[in-house]
Design an enzyme around this catalytic site. Structure first.
Site, PDB file in Angstrom:
ATOM      1  N   ILE A 154      -6.119  -3.750  14.913  1.00  0.00           N
ATOM      2  CA  ILE A 154      -6.659  -3.300  13.539  1.00  0.00           C
ATOM      3  C   ILE A 154      -5.236  -3.274  12.828  1.00  0.00           C
ATOM      4  CG2 ILE A 154      -7.349  -1.529  11.869  1.00  0.00           C
ATOM      5  CD1 ILE A 154      -9.515  -0.871  14.110  1.00  0.00           C
TER       6      ILE A 154
ATOM      7  N   CYS B 168       6.336  12.357 -47.190  1.00  0.00           N
ATOM      8  CA  CYS B 168       5.860  12.979 -48.469  1.00  0.00           C
ATOM      9  C   CYS B 168       6.808  13.785 -49.163  1.00  0.00           C
ATOM     10  CB  CYS B 168       4.540  13.683 -48.313  1.00  0.00           C
ATOM     11  SG  CYS B 168       4.647  15.142 -47.191  1.00  0.00           S
TER      12      CYS B 168
ATOM     13  N   ASP C 281      -8.287  -0.859  23.418  1.00  0.00           N
ATOM     14  CA  ASP C 281      -7.642  -2.438  23.372  1.00  0.00           C
ATOM     15  C   ASP C 281      -8.514  -3.427  23.611  1.00  0.00           C
ATOM     16  OD1 ASP C 281      -5.044  -0.886  22.755  1.00  0.00           O
ATOM     17  OD2 ASP C 281      -4.794  -0.578  24.616  1.00  0.00           O
TER      18      ASP C 281
ATOM     19  N   PHE D  12       1.730   4.854  15.481  1.00  0.00           N
ATOM     20  CA  PHE D  12       2.050   5.603  16.306  1.00  0.00           C
ATOM     21  C   PHE D  12       2.004   4.788  17.835  1.00  0.00           C
ATOM     22  CE2 PHE D  12       1.321   8.964  13.374  1.00  0.00           C
ATOM     23  CZ  PHE D  12       1.955  10.180  13.844  1.00  0.00           C
TER      24      PHE D  12
END
Ligand SMILES: Cc1cc2nc3c(=O)[nH]c(=O)nc-3n(C[C@H](O)[C@H](O)[C@H](O)COP(=O)(O)O)c2cc1C
Length: 401
Positions: A306, A154, A278, A324
């Site tokens: 797993i 503007c 296991d 681990f």
């Protein structure tokens, strides 16, 4: 890919939203555009569709998309109103639900950020009505970005100019980095307890200490940590504020919990420090149960690891897996390739090199690359092991950005 809901309203600066959308897509963001009716007077929806590869949403009542006023709010990891006109700001501040952009604001729960980038003539911007509306939006939890100062369309000079796309992109990249560096990590700790009958079971000597201490370290370093901790773990839990903890007992419990967590949330990494049994124990006795008057035979059948299923469970297919391996006496590096091919980092330690309750905790840490496993380092203490894990995960978080 971080999901941005880009709302565009009727401002002369709406063309800058197209430049921003383009930059966001180039920088790996997923962008869904929502336009107000007035915005379409300034720029075509086709521009955004072409730039983002997604249909532009405008109409609350569009056939087949009538629930978008809720779904898009849930979908977004960050909502950005750019440019936000005085009129749209007023609608949000009043809690109106008269179009898709305003209704989506009411469906926003502020669990993800809502950024508002105003653009208007300086006199409009300094008007007490606009300032009061912006204040209200801040109180609701929105972040109101300070517009630039400069020459306007503007001809006036002052505050209210829309922030430039490049500057906003930098802010968004910074936010993304910050958020990613605090990525989610799932940690397992403690040993499984697998029942033989209703009162007896097989477990192991894991205390859960390594996993819990590592969870604390990761939390302190800005990661969002979920800890799956065995009920048999004897470790004391002194500083678990901010860590989400779920307990498990059996192998099956742990498997289910891992599946649920990894499928539901976008984890950067899983640190699998739990000592998982296991074997499946199969009981054979004449009476079919254990009695002190007869001999029983317990057959221990090896079962699947797993670990090998975790990447399959994971929603984030680039999940980093840290495992681990505790050995007793012998360690053959060939096992890395046969048993740990899914792991990105393997921490191997031998019982004889661990001083129970003491500082000494020697380990060998192997890192997997496209060339296979290489020995990364050989820390002497648990703290050194944790530092390596933090470093590897921080690098992984940075690489995801
Ligand atoms: C040429 C032109 C430029 C405009 N630029 C702005 C602007 O930059 N900021 C603003 O708040 N309103 C501006 N308006 C007014 C809005 O377009 C108008 O208030 C509209 O109702 C906004 O609707 P929305 O917020 O639903 O998009 C402009 C209007 C015209 C005709």
């Amino acid at each position: 890919m971080m999901k941005i809901l880009l709302k565009v309203s009727g401002s002369i600066a709406a063309f800058k939203a197209a430049a921003l959308a383009s930059k966001l897509v180039q920088n790996g963001f997923e962008v869904q555009t929502v336009m107000t009716e007035s915005a379409k007077d300034f720029i075509g929806a086709g521009t955004f569709e072409g730039l983002t590869g997604k249909r532009v949403a405008t109409d609350l009542f569009e056939d087949g998309h009538r629930m978008e006023h809720i779904w898009l709010a849930r979908w977004a990891e960050l909502t950005l109103f750019y440019p936000a006109s005085a009129d749209s700001i007023a609608k949000l501040a009043q809690g109106r639900a008269s179009d898709l952009a305003s209704t989506l604001f009411l469906a926003h729960d502020f669990k993800s950020p809502y950024w508002i980038s105003p653009a208007m003539n300086p006199t409009m911007f300094s008007h007490p009505a606009v300032q009061a509306n912006l204040l209200k939006l801040k109180e609701y939890g929105a972040v109101v970005l300070t517009p630039d100062r400069g020459r306007m369309a503007c001809g006036e000079y002052g505050d209210g100019r829309l922030i430039e796309p490049e500057a906003l992109l930098s802010q968004l990249l910074e936010y993304k980095n910050l958020r990613r560096s605090q990525g989610r990590v799932l940690v397992t700790a403690g040993g499984t307890f697998d029942p033989i009958d209703s009162v007896r079971g097989i477990t192991n000597t894991s205390t859960g200490e390594t996993g819990v201490k590592l969870a604390e370290t990761l939390s302190e370093r800005g990661f969002a940590v979920t800890l799956l901790l065995s009920k048999t773990a004897t470790v004391t839990l002194p500083k678990l504020d901010g860590i989400e903890v779920h307990r498990f007992t059996t192998y099956q419990d742990l498997d289910r919990a891992l599946k649920h967590e990894l499928e539901t949330h976008d984890f950067l990494a899983c640190v699998h420090a739990a000592a998982v049994g296991d074997f499946d124990a199969e009981l054979a006795s004449e009476s079919g149960k254990i009695s002190s008057r007869e001999a029983v035979t317990l057959t221990l059948k090896p079962r699947g690891k797993i670990l090998s299923r975790l990447k399959e469970y994971s929603k984030n297919k680039a999940l980093k897996l840290i495992s681990f391996k505790l050995t007793v006496g012998e360690w053959d590096e060939a096992r890395l390739h046969s048993e740990y091919s899914m792991s990105d980092l393997v921490i191997q330690n031998d019982l004889s090199r661990i001083q129970k309750g003491g500082a000494q905790h020697e380990a060998q840490i192997y890192l997997r690359s496209s060339q296979g496993f290489t020995l990364l380092n050989q820390p002497k203490t648990k703290v050194d092991i944790f530092e390596t894990v933090v470093k590897v995960l921080s690098e992984a978080a940075a690489a995801e950005v």
